[in-house]
Write a protein that holds these residues in place. Structure first.
Motif, short mmCIF file in Angstrom:
data_model
loop_
_atom_site.label_atom_id
_atom_site.label_comp_id
_atom_site.label_asym_id
_atom_site.label_seq_id
_atom_site.Cartn_x
_atom_site.Cartn_y
_atom_site.Cartn_z
N ASP A 1 42.17 35.07 42.20
CA ASP A 1 40.95 34.75 41.46
C ASP A 1 40.09 33.74 42.23
OD1 ASP A 1 39.15 34.74 39.25
OD2 ASP A 1 40.17 32.98 38.41
N GLU B 1 44.46 44.82 36.79
CA GLU B 1 43.71 44.72 35.53
C GLU B 1 42.87 43.44 35.51
OE1 GLU B 1 47.14 45.04 35.67
OE2 GLU B 1 47.26 47.18 35.24
N PHE B 2 43.45 42.35 35.96
CA PHE B 2 42.73 41.08 35.99
C PHE B 2 41.50 41.17 36.90
CE2 PHE B 2 41.69 37.01 37.85
CZ PHE B 2 41.61 36.19 36.74
N ARG C 1 39.88 43.88 37.92
CA ARG C 1 38.89 44.80 37.35
C ARG C 1 38.05 44.10 36.27
NH1 ARG C 1 43.07 48.47 37.86
NH2 ARG C 1 42.59 50.12 39.34
N LYS C 2 38.70 43.32 35.44
CA LYS C 2 38.01 42.63 34.33
C LYS C 2 37.12 41.50 34.83
CE LYS C 2 38.81 40.01 30.14
NZ LYS C 2 39.77 39.24 29.38
N ASN C 3 37.63 40.69 35.76
CA ASN C 3 36.94 39.47 36.17
C ASN C 3 36.11 39.61 37.43
OD1 ASN C 3 38.02 37.33 34.19
ND2 ASN C 3 39.83 38.47 34.83
N PRO D 1 34.61 42.94 38.87
CA PRO D 1 34.45 44.40 38.93
C PRO D 1 33.86 44.92 40.23
CG PRO D 1 32.85 43.41 37.43
CD PRO D 1 33.80 42.32 37.83
#
Length: 171
Positions: A28, A64-65, A67-69, A71
Motif C-alpha cells: 500500500d 483484493e486490497f 483492486r479496491k484501493n 484500481p
C-alpha cells in the motif's frame, strides 16, 4: 506513464512459512508513492500460471486490497488473460523489457528482474529460521548486476526498502 514492475511472493520457504514477502501494508505504501508517476504492474501469479516449485503458495489477500484501493494497478495475470495468444512467460518478457524500475523479493523474481536494465530493488528478509544464500554470499552486491548491467539495491527491512525507493526512484 513508464512501467514499474513489482514482483512479490507469499509461499513456504525451505520448509518454513513465508519469510520474504511484501506485506499488504508495505505494498500500500509503495503503490501510493509511485502510482501518480508510473504505471504499476503487479506480479504474484497463482499456481495456474507458474510451474510447481515444491513450495506451498498461500493467500495474502493483497489482490483484493490493491483492486479496491489502487484500481489503476495492472495485474500480470489479468494482462495474460487478455492476451492468451502469448504464453505467460512471453508476456512477462514483453512487460519487463519495457520497464526500467523493479521491486522484487529474494528468489526467482529477483534473478529474473536483474536480467533487464534499469534498477532492481530487492527485498530479502534475514531470519533466524533461514537466511537465503544470496544474502549470505552477498550475491546482490557481487554478481546480480552482471546479468544485464542493471543497478541492484538490496534491503533487508521494509524501512530500508522504502529508503531505497526514495533514493533510487526519481518521481
Amino acid at each position: 506513464k513508464p512501467l514499474f514492475i513489482i514482483c512479490n511472493k507469499y509461499n513456504s520457504e525451505w520448509g518454513h512459512p513465508p519469510i520474504t514477502y511484501l506485506s499488504v501494508e508495505i505494498l500500500d505504501q509503495i503503490i501510493a508513492s509511485l502510482k501518480s508517476t508510473f504505471q504499476i504492474v503487479y506480479c504474484r501469479p497463482g499456481n495456474n500460471k507458474i510451474k510447481d516449485d515444491n513450495s506451498s503458495v498461500f493467500d495474502l489477500n493483497e489482490h483484493e486490497f490493491i483492486r479496491k484501493n489502487h484500481p489503476e494497478v495492472l495485474f500480470i495475470e489479468e494482462l495474460h488473460d487478455q492476451n492468451l495468444d502469448l504464453s505467460f512467460n512471453h508476456l512477462q518478457l514483453m512487460c519487463f523489457a519495457n520497464a526500467d524500475h523493479f521491486i522484487s523479493v529474494q528468489g526467482g523474481y529477483s534473478i529474473f528482474c536483474s536480467y533487464f536494465k534499469g534498477t532492481n530493488i530487492i527485498y530479502g528478509a534475514r531470519s533466524n529460521k533461514r537466511t537465503a544464500d544470496e544474502i549470505i554470499y552477498k550475491a546482490y552486491d557481487r554478481w546480480y548486476h552482471k546479468f544485464s548491467g542493471s543497478k541492484i539495491c538490496y534491503a533487508d527491512s521494509y524501512t530500508k526498502l522504502l529508503q531505497l525507493i526514495d533514493s533510487n526512484v526519481h518521481l
